[in-house]
Design a protein around this motif. Structure first.
Motif, PDB file in Angstrom:
ATOM      1  N   HIS A 291      37.704  33.288  38.921  1.00  0.00           N
ATOM      2  CA  HIS A 291      36.703  34.028  38.148  1.00  0.00           C
ATOM      3  C   HIS A 291      36.103  33.193  37.015  1.00  0.00           C
ATOM      4  O   HIS A 291      34.984  33.469  36.588  1.00  0.00           O
ATOM      5  CB  HIS A 291      37.319  35.285  37.531  1.00  0.00           C
TER       6      HIS A 291
ATOM      7  N   ASP B 257      34.659  26.906  37.375  1.00  0.00           N
ATOM      8  CA  ASP B 257      33.754  26.470  38.451  1.00  0.00           C
ATOM      9  C   ASP B 257      34.413  25.465  39.391  1.00  0.00           C
ATOM     10  O   ASP B 257      34.301  25.593  40.609  1.00  0.00           O
ATOM     11  CB  ASP B 257      32.481  25.843  37.860  1.00  0.00           C
TER      12      ASP B 257
ATOM     13  N   PHE C 294      35.683  31.191  48.673  1.00  0.00           N
ATOM     14  CA  PHE C 294      34.433  31.756  48.160  1.00  0.00           C
ATOM     15  C   PHE C 294      33.398  30.693  47.838  1.00  0.00           C
ATOM     16  O   PHE C 294      32.213  31.006  47.694  1.00  0.00           O
ATOM     17  CB  PHE C 294      34.709  32.615  46.924  1.00  0.00           C
TER      18      PHE C 294
ATOM     19  N   GLY D  69      32.805  29.144  45.131  1.00  0.00           N
ATOM     20  CA  GLY D  69      32.250  29.301  43.794  1.00  0.00           C
ATOM     21  C   GLY D  69      32.874  30.496  43.108  1.00  0.00           C
ATOM     22  O   GLY D  69      33.613  31.275  43.726  1.00  0.00           O
ATOM     23  N   ARG D  70      32.572  30.642  41.830  1.00  0.00           N
ATOM     24  CA  ARG D  70      33.161  31.726  41.041  1.00  0.00           C
ATOM     25  C   ARG D  70      32.698  33.094  41.526  1.00  0.00           C
ATOM     26  O   ARG D  70      31.559  33.251  41.958  1.00  0.00           O
ATOM     27  CB  ARG D  70      32.811  31.568  39.560  1.00  0.00           C
ATOM     28  N   ILE D  71      33.611  34.048  41.402  1.00  0.00           N
ATOM     29  CA  ILE D  71      33.304  35.436  41.756  1.00  0.00           C
ATOM     30  C   ILE D  71      33.764  36.348  40.625  1.00  0.00           C
ATOM     31  O   ILE D  71      34.635  35.986  39.831  1.00  0.00           O
ATOM     32  CB  ILE D  71      33.978  35.865  43.078  1.00  0.00           C
TER      33      ILE D  71
ATOM     34  N   ARG E 278      29.033  37.638  42.746  1.00  0.00           N
ATOM     35  CA  ARG E 278      28.955  36.386  42.004  1.00  0.00           C
ATOM     36  C   ARG E 278      28.208  36.608  40.689  1.00  0.00           C
ATOM     37  O   ARG E 278      27.407  37.535  40.570  1.00  0.00           O
ATOM     38  CB  ARG E 278      28.221  35.342  42.836  1.00  0.00           C
TER      39      ARG E 278
ATOM     40  N   ASP F 135      24.633  38.343  40.206  1.00  0.00           N
ATOM     41  CA  ASP F 135      24.333  39.371  41.205  1.00  0.00           C
ATOM     42  C   ASP F 135      24.033  40.695  40.514  1.00  0.00           C
ATOM     43  O   ASP F 135      24.662  41.057  39.516  1.00  0.00           O
ATOM     44  CB  ASP F 135      25.514  39.584  42.161  1.00  0.00           C
TER      45      ASP F 135
END
Length: 151
Positions: free
Chosen positions: A50, A53, A61, A63-65, A102, A105
């Motif tokens: 989370h 990076d 994933f 990348g970060r979520i 992400r 979003d």
């Protein structure tokens, strides 16, 4: 009586006597880096997927979520603010996380009345969150709705 809050969606209470099957309410919110950081602080969930990076790039994933429960909290906001609204008591929630959210979003959380037990003031709700046309979360909730008879 419904009023408008700063996010420009109705807030207040819809008493069980005024609910009907299929009634639906929603809200939309862009999930920001700040939201993710604040949620990490509040929840104490500092998982690097989370927040980091470099770490997140090497996960499934890519990348970060956002935290799944951050997304789910938007369902709680619809239930507590709009449907049924103020005075609602959560009895249960089932969630399935379908796709990642992400940073950046725009999530739309929607709650729809599925069943009503007027005698017990219990309402079953279908819940879902979307990003564009993608369902990122789906589930259901059981709540105790406020009643005009108990004001």
């Amino acid at each position: 009586m419904l009023d408008q809050n700063r996010h420009n969606h109705p807030t207040g209470t819809i008493c069980i006597e005024d609910l009907s099957i299929g009634l639906s309410r929603s809200l939309s919110k862009e999930i920001t880096d700040r939201d993710i950081e604040l949620f990490a602080e509040i929840s104490t969930d500092h998982n690097p997927v989370h927040l980091d990076d470099d770490y997140a790039e090497d996960t499934i994933f890519g990348g970060r979520i956002a935290h799944g429960m951050l997304t789910a909290s938007l369902i709680s906001a619809v239930i507590g603010e709009q449907l049924p609204g103020h005075g609602t008591v959560y009895l249960g929630q089932n969630l399935r996380f379908m796709a990642p959210v992400r940073p950046g979003d725009r999530v739309t959380a929607e709650v729809t009345v599925r069943e009503i037990d007027y005698a017990k003031r219990r309402v079953s709700l279908d819940c879902r969150c979307t990003v564009g046309d993608t369902v990122v979360l789906k589930g259901d909730a059981l709540v105790l709705a406020p009643s005009a008879k108990f004001d």
